[in-house]
Structure formats: C-alpha cells, structure tokens
Design a protein around this motif. Structure first.
Motif, PDB file in Angstrom:
ATOM      1  N   GLU A 174       0.499  -1.212  -0.054  1.00 41.19           N
ATOM      2  CA  GLU A 174       0.186   0.123   0.058  1.00 41.19           C
ATOM      3  C   GLU A 174       1.017   1.511   0.015  1.00 41.19           C
ATOM      4  N   ALA A 175       2.263   1.213   0.391  1.00 39.51           N
ATOM      5  CA  ALA A 175       2.978   2.252   0.352  1.00 39.51           C
ATOM      6  C   ALA A 175       3.742   2.466  -1.128  1.00 39.51           C
ATOM      7  N   GLY A 176       3.125   1.402  -2.065  1.00 40.31           N
ATOM      8  CA  GLY A 176       3.948   1.562  -3.334  1.00 40.31           C
ATOM      9  C   GLY A 176       5.134   0.862  -3.533  1.00 40.31           C
ATOM     10  N   ARG A 177       5.614   0.336  -2.562  1.00 39.37           N
ATOM     11  CA  ARG A 177       6.874  -0.221  -2.734  1.00 39.37           C
ATOM     12  C   ARG A 177       6.595  -1.586  -3.348  1.00 39.37           C
ATOM     13  N   ILE A 178       7.670  -2.090  -4.153  1.00 36.44           N
ATOM     14  CA  ILE A 178       7.704  -3.182  -5.047  1.00 36.44           C
ATOM     15  C   ILE A 178       8.300  -4.521  -4.521  1.00 36.44           C
ATOM     16  N   LEU A 179       7.430  -5.583  -4.575  1.00 38.08           N
ATOM     17  CA  LEU A 179       8.020  -6.898  -4.062  1.00 38.08           C
ATOM     18  C   LEU A 179       9.053  -7.406  -4.815  1.00 38.08           C
ATOM     19  N   LEU A 180      10.287  -7.712  -4.398  1.00 31.88           N
ATOM     20  CA  LEU A 180      11.469  -8.504  -4.893  1.00 31.88           C
ATOM     21  C   LEU A 180      11.542  -9.685  -4.170  1.00 31.88           C
ATOM     22  N   VAL A 181      12.267 -10.733  -4.907  1.00 31.67           N
ATOM     23  CA  VAL A 181      12.589 -11.986  -4.537  1.00 31.67           C
ATOM     24  C   VAL A 181      14.067 -12.089  -4.804  1.00 31.67           C
ATOM     25  N   ASN A 182      14.774 -12.727  -3.728  1.00 33.01           N
ATOM     26  CA  ASN A 182      16.040 -13.141  -4.054  1.00 33.01           C
ATOM     27  C   ASN A 182      16.391 -14.653  -4.331  1.00 33.01           C
ATOM     28  N   PRO A 183      16.541 -14.926  -5.644  1.00 32.87           N
ATOM     29  CA  PRO A 183      16.761 -16.049  -6.214  1.00 32.87           C
ATOM     30  C   PRO A 183      18.238 -16.632  -5.557  1.00 32.87           C
ATOM     31  N   THR A 184      18.012 -17.949  -5.275  1.00 34.19           N
ATOM     32  CA  THR A 184      19.247 -18.761  -4.765  1.00 34.19           C
ATOM     33  C   THR A 184      20.413 -19.125  -6.074  1.00 34.19           C
ATOM     34  N   TYR A 185      19.586 -18.873  -7.062  1.00 39.42           N
ATOM     35  CA  TYR A 185      20.557 -19.383  -8.327  1.00 39.42           C
ATOM     36  C   TYR A 185      20.896 -18.266  -9.206  1.00 39.42           C
TER      37      TYR A 185
ATOM     38  N   ASP B 129      22.561 -14.128  -9.203  1.00 42.12           N
ATOM     39  CA  ASP B 129      23.510 -12.984  -8.456  1.00 42.12           C
ATOM     40  C   ASP B 129      22.655 -11.898  -7.980  1.00 42.12           C
ATOM     41  N   ASN B 130      21.543 -11.797  -8.690  1.00 44.45           N
ATOM     42  CA  ASN B 130      20.763 -10.374  -8.237  1.00 44.45           C
ATOM     43  C   ASN B 130      19.307 -10.791  -7.968  1.00 44.45           C
ATOM     44  N   TRP B 131      18.735  -9.740  -7.376  1.00 46.20           N
ATOM     45  CA  TRP B 131      17.282  -9.872  -6.983  1.00 46.20           C
ATOM     46  C   TRP B 131      16.568  -9.935  -8.224  1.00 46.20           C
ATOM     47  N   ASP B 132      15.147 -10.099  -8.088  1.00 50.99           N
ATOM     48  CA  ASP B 132      14.327 -10.293  -9.282  1.00 50.99           C
ATOM     49  C   ASP B 132      12.828 -10.164  -8.839  1.00 50.99           C
ATOM     50  N   LEU B 133      12.002  -9.755  -9.942  1.00 52.10           N
ATOM     51  CA  LEU B 133      10.576 -10.025  -9.639  1.00 52.10           C
ATOM     52  C   LEU B 133      10.082 -11.089  -9.414  1.00 52.10           C
ATOM     53  N   PRO B 134       9.237 -11.456  -8.600  1.00 50.36           N
ATOM     54  CA  PRO B 134       8.535 -12.657  -8.613  1.00 50.36           C
ATOM     55  C   PRO B 134       7.836 -13.172 -10.092  1.00 50.36           C
ATOM     56  N   GLY B 135       8.156 -14.408 -10.255  1.00 50.78           N
ATOM     57  CA  GLY B 135       7.819 -15.114 -11.145  1.00 50.78           C
ATOM     58  C   GLY B 135       8.480 -16.554 -11.771  1.00 50.78           C
TER      59      GLY B 135
ATOM     60  N   ASN C  93      18.755  -0.738  -8.207  1.00 45.15           N
ATOM     61  CA  ASN C  93      20.253  -1.242  -7.590  1.00 45.15           C
ATOM     62  C   ASN C  93      20.545  -2.897  -7.279  1.00 45.15           C
ATOM     63  N   LEU C  94      19.303  -3.348  -7.214  1.00 47.08           N
ATOM     64  CA  LEU C  94      19.180  -4.707  -6.643  1.00 47.08           C
ATOM     65  C   LEU C  94      19.047  -5.564  -7.942  1.00 47.08           C
ATOM     66  N   LEU C  95      18.532  -5.237  -8.959  1.00 44.31           N
ATOM     67  CA  LEU C  95      17.884  -5.923 -10.249  1.00 44.31           C
ATOM     68  C   LEU C  95      19.356  -6.002 -11.312  1.00 44.31           C
ATOM     69  N   ARG C  96      19.311  -6.962 -12.089  1.00 41.18           N
ATOM     70  CA  ARG C  96      20.353  -6.847 -13.151  1.00 41.18           C
ATOM     71  C   ARG C  96      19.927  -5.494 -13.908  1.00 41.18           C
ATOM     72  N   PRO C  97      20.749  -4.905 -14.613  1.00 37.38           N
ATOM     73  CA  PRO C  97      20.424  -3.702 -15.616  1.00 37.38           C
ATOM     74  C   PRO C  97      19.077  -3.860 -16.321  1.00 37.38           C
ATOM     75  N   ASP C  98      19.293  -4.997 -17.094  1.00 30.19           N
ATOM     76  CA  ASP C  98      18.138  -5.223 -18.127  1.00 30.19           C
ATOM     77  C   ASP C  98      16.663  -5.267 -17.222  1.00 30.19           C
ATOM     78  N   MET C  99      16.815  -6.095 -16.218  1.00 29.72           N
ATOM     79  CA  MET C  99      15.623  -6.212 -15.459  1.00 29.72           C
ATOM     80  C   MET C  99      15.168  -4.814 -14.602  1.00 29.72           C
ATOM     81  N   ALA C 100      16.262  -3.953 -14.227  1.00 29.18           N
ATOM     82  CA  ALA C 100      15.834  -2.626 -13.798  1.00 29.18           C
ATOM     83  C   ALA C 100      15.045  -1.930 -14.839  1.00 29.18           C
ATOM     84  N   GLN C 101      15.764  -2.029 -16.058  1.00 29.87           N
ATOM     85  CA  GLN C 101      15.056  -0.962 -17.184  1.00 29.87           C
ATOM     86  C   GLN C 101      13.527  -1.726 -17.444  1.00 29.87           C
TER      87      GLN C 101
END
Length: 160
Positions: free
Chosen positions: A32-43, A45-51, A134-142
């Motif tokens: 509700e604060a507008g923050r985005i859900l990220l997950v940290n995959p074990t496989y 190096d970077n965080w990701d959106l869930p999926g 900052n947590l995502l790979r550059p292509d995913m951040a874009q």
C-alpha cells in the motif's frame, strides 16, 4: 488417406518446424506504500521480480500465478500486461519472450501472509523503485521502470 487426415498431417508437419519460444513471466506487485515486491533467487546473483518460466502449453498469466503461489504462497489475480519483450539469443539460451503482468497492490495483512516456500528463493522484500533498480540486473531494472511507467500511462510497453 482422407482429405482431413492429409490436412492434419500437413499442419502437424508445419507445427513441428515452427519456432518454440521460451517464455518468462514476472509480476509487478506493490504494497500500500507503493513499494515493489522483489525476491532473492538462490540461483542468480541479483534480486528479481517474482515469477518464473512458463511450462509447455501453459498460458503466461497462469504461469505467473502458479510461480507466485509455489514460491511465496501468495495468490493474486494477474492483471494486464505491462511489458512484453523479445530477448534475442544469448549465452547458451535461445530467444525468449518476457512478460510483466500487473500483480496489484497487497493489503498489510496479505503482505504479512507471504512466506518463502521454495528453495529457489532465499528471501523477499518490498523496496522503493530506486533501491529495486540497484538490486536488479540492469536489463531487469530497465524493464521494471518501463512496467511502472505502463502502470501510469495505461499503455503496454513492447520492446525488442
């Protein structure tokens, strides 16, 4: 051979020769604060959106909902497509289609109900867009920035 059997054989041969695309699906989910859900995959190096990856003959929207339930025990309705990208072959991978669907906004109670249920995910968190970039790979951040813009404009963003 009947005309129907010949036509079926012709179509089946064409289907066997046509490209089969890998398809990835992510969900843009906010609190509700507008923050985005990220997950940290074990496989990775970077965080990701869930999926995750779509299984054979599975609709992309259903794959996103399935992956979210498997990984975080969270059930959402995947809304409209925010981003659709064609990603060319790279490394050992063939080309793929990448979808980002609107996963909606979660109430505080739903946020508290999230739990990691899959060993592919080590943790999750809700973050502001700047931290997410900052947590995502550059292509995913874009892609995430484009998805956030699509939320505002109402226009799906397609890129190759």
């Amino acid at each position: 051979m009947t005309d129907d059997e010949a036509r079926f054989a012709y179509l089946a041969e064409g289907n066997a020769k046509q490209a089969r695309k890998r398809v990835a699906v992510d969900l843009l989910i906010r609190d509700e604060a507008g923050r985005i859900l990220l997950v940290n995959p074990t496989y990775k190096d970077n965080w990701d959106l869930p999926g995750g990856m779509v299984e054979s003959n599975e609709p992309p929207r259903a794959a996103g909902v399935r992956e979210l339930a498997e990984e975080l025990g969270l059930t959402v309705t995947a809304g409209r497509v925010l981003v659709l990208d064609w990603v060319g072959p790279h490394g050992p991978w063939d080309d793929q289609l990448v979808f980002i669907f609107d996963g909606g906004t979660l109430s505080p109670a739903r946020v508290k109900s999230i739990e990691v249920r899959d060993p592919e995910i080590s943790e999750f968190r809700f973050v502001e867009l700047g931290e997410a970039k900052n947590l995502l790979r550059p292509d995913m951040a874009q892609r995430l920035v484009r998805a956030c813009n699509a939320l505002t404009t109402g226009i799906t963003d397609y890129s190759e």
